[in-house]
Design an enzyme around this catalytic site. Structure first.
Site, mmCIF file in Angstrom:
data_model
loop_
_atom_site.group_PDB
_atom_site.id
_atom_site.type_symbol
_atom_site.label_atom_id
_atom_site.label_comp_id
_atom_site.label_asym_id
_atom_site.label_seq_id
_atom_site.Cartn_x
_atom_site.Cartn_y
_atom_site.Cartn_z
ATOM 1 C CG HIS A 26 -13.932 -1.040 -1.843
ATOM 2 N ND1 HIS A 26 -13.673 -1.750 -2.954
ATOM 3 C CD2 HIS A 26 -15.015 -1.780 -1.212
ATOM 4 C CE1 HIS A 26 -14.525 -2.565 -3.228
ATOM 5 N NE2 HIS A 26 -15.427 -2.780 -2.207
ATOM 6 C CB THR B 286 -16.489 -1.383 -11.747
ATOM 7 O OG1 THR B 286 -16.280 -2.610 -10.839
ATOM 8 C CG2 THR B 286 -18.102 -1.091 -11.983
ATOM 9 C CE1 TYR C 133 -3.229 -3.281 1.101
ATOM 10 C CE2 TYR C 133 -4.142 -1.600 -0.544
ATOM 11 C CZ TYR C 133 -4.038 -3.008 0.237
ATOM 12 O OH TYR C 133 -5.000 -3.625 -0.251
ATOM 13 C CD GLN D 266 -16.321 -1.413 -7.083
ATOM 14 O OE1 GLN D 266 -16.310 -2.601 -6.692
ATOM 15 N NE2 GLN D 266 -16.533 -1.132 -8.089
HETATM 16 N N1 APR Z 1 -12.133 3.423 -19.071
HETATM 17 C C1 APR Z 1 -12.982 2.911 -18.723
HETATM 18 N N2 APR Z 1 -13.262 1.745 -18.229
HETATM 19 C C2 APR Z 1 -12.156 1.079 -17.979
HETATM 20 C C3 APR Z 1 -10.711 1.689 -18.566
HETATM 21 C C4 APR Z 1 -10.958 2.889 -19.101
HETATM 22 N N3 APR Z 1 -9.916 3.598 -19.630
HETATM 23 N N4 APR Z 1 -9.566 0.714 -18.334
HETATM 24 C C5 APR Z 1 -10.241 -0.175 -17.689
HETATM 25 N N5 APR Z 1 -11.575 -0.433 -17.815
HETATM 26 C C6 APR Z 1 -12.475 -1.174 -16.968
HETATM 27 C C7 APR Z 1 -12.131 -2.576 -17.425
HETATM 28 O O1 APR Z 1 -12.608 -3.091 -18.515
HETATM 29 C C8 APR Z 1 -12.656 -3.383 -16.246
HETATM 30 O O2 APR Z 1 -14.130 -3.690 -16.311
HETATM 31 O O3 APR Z 1 -12.640 -0.973 -15.616
HETATM 32 C C9 APR Z 1 -12.857 -2.373 -15.026
HETATM 33 C C10 APR Z 1 -11.702 -2.505 -13.955
HETATM 34 O O4 APR Z 1 -12.100 -3.621 -13.302
HETATM 35 P P1 APR Z 1 -11.309 -4.210 -12.130
HETATM 36 O O5 APR Z 1 -10.000 -4.294 -12.395
HETATM 37 O O6 APR Z 1 -11.819 -5.296 -11.478
HETATM 38 O O7 APR Z 1 -11.425 -2.864 -11.114
HETATM 39 P P2 APR Z 1 -12.629 -2.728 -10.066
HETATM 40 O O8 APR Z 1 -14.095 -3.232 -10.880
HETATM 41 O O9 APR Z 1 -12.635 -1.539 -9.426
HETATM 42 O O10 APR Z 1 -12.173 -4.021 -8.682
HETATM 43 C C11 APR Z 1 -13.329 -3.902 -7.640
HETATM 44 O O11 APR Z 1 -12.022 -5.460 -6.399
HETATM 45 O O12 APR Z 1 -9.689 -5.900 -5.846
HETATM 46 C C12 APR Z 1 -11.135 -5.419 -5.414
HETATM 47 O O13 APR Z 1 -11.245 -3.576 -3.890
HETATM 48 C C13 APR Z 1 -10.708 -3.747 -5.135
HETATM 49 O O14 APR Z 1 -12.249 -2.042 -5.302
HETATM 50 C C14 APR Z 1 -11.491 -3.063 -6.108
HETATM 51 C C15 APR Z 1 -12.631 -4.083 -6.400
#
Ligand code: APR
Length: 229
Positions: A105, A173, A52, A87
Site C-alpha cells: 500500500h 489485519t 497524510y 499493508q
Molecule cells: N495486536 C494485534 N492485532 C491488533 C491489535 C494489537 N495490539 N490492535 C488491533 N488489532 C487488530 C484488530 O483486531 C483488527 O482486526 O488489527 C486489525 C486492524 O484492522 P484494520 O483497522 O482494518 O486495519 P488493516 O486490516 O491494516 O486495514 C487494511 O485498509 O484502510 C485500508 O489501506 C488501509 O492498509 C489498510 C487496509
C-alpha cells in the site's frame, strides 16, 4: 520452510499508530472517500495532504515494538525463507530489523508526482504549492500511498510468495480490504498451512489456526516456538 507473512495496522497499534476499523479507528474519524481516494485528492488536495501530513508526523516518531523485532529474528534464521508483505505505510518493520518488506500500500515516507510518476523519499510535510523535483510541475505532489480504487504495489511478487509458501501468517489485519484480504485463500488453495495472529479472530474459515491477543505477546510467543523447533 517458506513463510509468507501479511501484516496490517494491528502490528503497529502498540507502537502508538492508529488502526482503521477498531473503535476510534481512523475511518471512524475521517471519511475515507475524502482523504484516501483519487477523487478526494482531485476535489480537495490540501485536505488529503493535511491528512497524510498528520499521519507522517505520527509515524516519524513511532518506534518498532517487540512484534516487529520478533519477525526480524525469524527472517534472520537461515532455516526460514520469510517474506513480509505489509499493508502498513509506516517503517516499523524496517526499524525492527526486517531486511525485505513489500509495502503493497506504499509508504508514508515517500512522495509521488501524480504527473510524471517520480517517487522520492520524504519525511516532512507535503504541500500543494511545491513542484515535483523531476518534472517541476506544481500541484501534482501526493504521498506515495495506494488509495482505494488504485492497484496495490508489488502484487506479482506478493502473489508469487503466497502461492509458493509452506505457511501463511496473517498478523494485525481485519482482512476486509482486497486484494490482501484474499491472500489467505490463495495460500490455502496452493497447499499452505494458514495461521491468524490478531487481537480478535476475523472469523475467516480459511485459517487452519487462530491465536488472539496483542501482537507484542502472540507474535513474540509464536516466533519463539518456531525458532525453538
Ligand atoms: N495486536 C494485534 N492485532 C491488533 C491489535 C494489537 N495490539 N490492535 C488491533 N488489532 C487488530 C484488530 O483486531 C483488527 O482486526 O488489527 C486489525 C486492524 O484492522 P484494520 O483497522 O482494518 O486495519 P488493516 O486490516 O491494516 O486495514 C487494511 O485498509 O484502510 C485500508 O489501506 C488501509 O492498509 C489498510 C487496509
Amino acid at each position: 520452510m517458506r513463510i509468507a507473512i501479511l501484516t496490517g495496522a494491528g502490528i503497529s497499534a502498540e507502537s502508538g499508530l492508529g488502526t482503521f476499523r477498531d473503535k476510534d479507528g481512523l475511518w471512524t474519524q475521517y471519511d475515507l472517500s475524502e482523504v484516501a481516494t483519487p477523487q478526494g485528492y482531485g476535489r480537495n488536495p490540501q485536505k488529503v495532504l493535511d491528512f497524510y501530513n498528520m499521519r507522517r508526523r505520527n509515524a516519524v516518531d513511532a518506534q518498532a515494538n517487540d512484534a516487529h523485532r520478533a519477525l526480524a529474528r525469524l527472517e534472520a534464521d537461515a532455516r526460514f525463507d520469510v517474506a513480509v508483505i505489509t499493508q502498513n505505510i509506516d517503517d516499523l518493520h524496517e526499524q525492527g530489523g526486517t531486511q525485505t518488506v513489500a509495502h503493497i500500500h506504499g509508504s508514508i515516507f515517500e512522495a509521488l508526482c501524480a504527473g510524471c510518476g517520480h517517487v522520492w523519499p520524504r519525511r516532512d510535510d507535503l504541500s500543494t504549492t511545491e513542484a515535483c523535483p523531476a518534472c517541476q510541475t506544481i500541484g501534482t505532489v501526493r504521498p506515495n500511498i495506494v488509495w482505494f480504487g488504485e492497484i496495490p504495489y508489488l502484487m506479482p511478487e506478493a502473489t508469487a510468495y503466497i502461492e509458493e509458501c509452506d505457511l501463511f501468517v496473517s498478523i494485525g489485519t481485519s482482512g476486509t480490504v482486497y486484494p490482501a484480504a484474499g491472500f489467505v485463500e490463495i495460500a490455502k488453495d496452493a497447499g499452505a498451512r494458514t495461521l491468524e495472529l490478531n487481537l480478535e479472530a476475523s472469523g475467516n474459515r480459511a485459517f487452519d489456526a487462530v491465536r488472539t491477543g496483542p501482537a507484542t505477546q502472540i507474535v513474540v510467543d509464536w516466533v519463539a516456538e518456531v525458532l525453538a523447533e
